[in-house]
Write a protein that holds these residues in place. Structure first.
Motif: not given
Length: 121
Positions: A20-21, A23-25, A27-28, A88, A92, A96, A98
């Motif tokens: 997940q991390f 994929l987030k990185a 995507a960013t 997660t 986050g 990140f 968040e």
């Protein structure tokens, strides 16, 4: 559930969360994707190493989970996967930056309590 099976389950969870991390990185790094730029972004997605790393971790996590399911009851293993939500949310926040509203922390506490009940039953 044996200790080795629990360790495999934890491995599966951590690989999923790590995926997940990544994929987030990835995507960013891609920037916003919309229907207007999807064709262009698809090529960038296939070349983004963070996305490949995230998918790879998901694959490893899936293999570990299959190993768990070959040893444990689904009704015991599947609810423990909910700990991925806890990790997660924490990641986050810490990785990140968040913001985590109070109601989300309450939800995380309920998840932890539920997993404890499932594991101890």
């Amino acid at each position: 559930m044996t200790r080795n099976t629990l360790l495999l389950l934890l491995t599966s969870i951590l690989c999923g969360v790590g995926g997940q991390f990544l994929l987030k990185a990835g995507a960013t790094a891609l920037g916003p994707v919309s229907s207007d730029n999807l064709g262009q972004k698809l090529l960038h997605m296939t070349l983004q190493p963070l996305l490949w790393g995230g998918l790879g971790l998901y694959g490893i996590g899936a293999i570990a989970y299959i190993m768990v399911l070959s040893r444990a009851k689904l009704s015991a293993a599947a609810p423990v996967i909910a700990m991925s939500y806890v990790f997660t949310v924490l990641g986050g926040n810490f990785i990140f930056g968040e913001a985590i509203p109070l109601i989300r922390w309450v939800g995380v506490a309920f998840i932890i309590a539920g997993v404890i009940m499932v594991v101890s039953s």
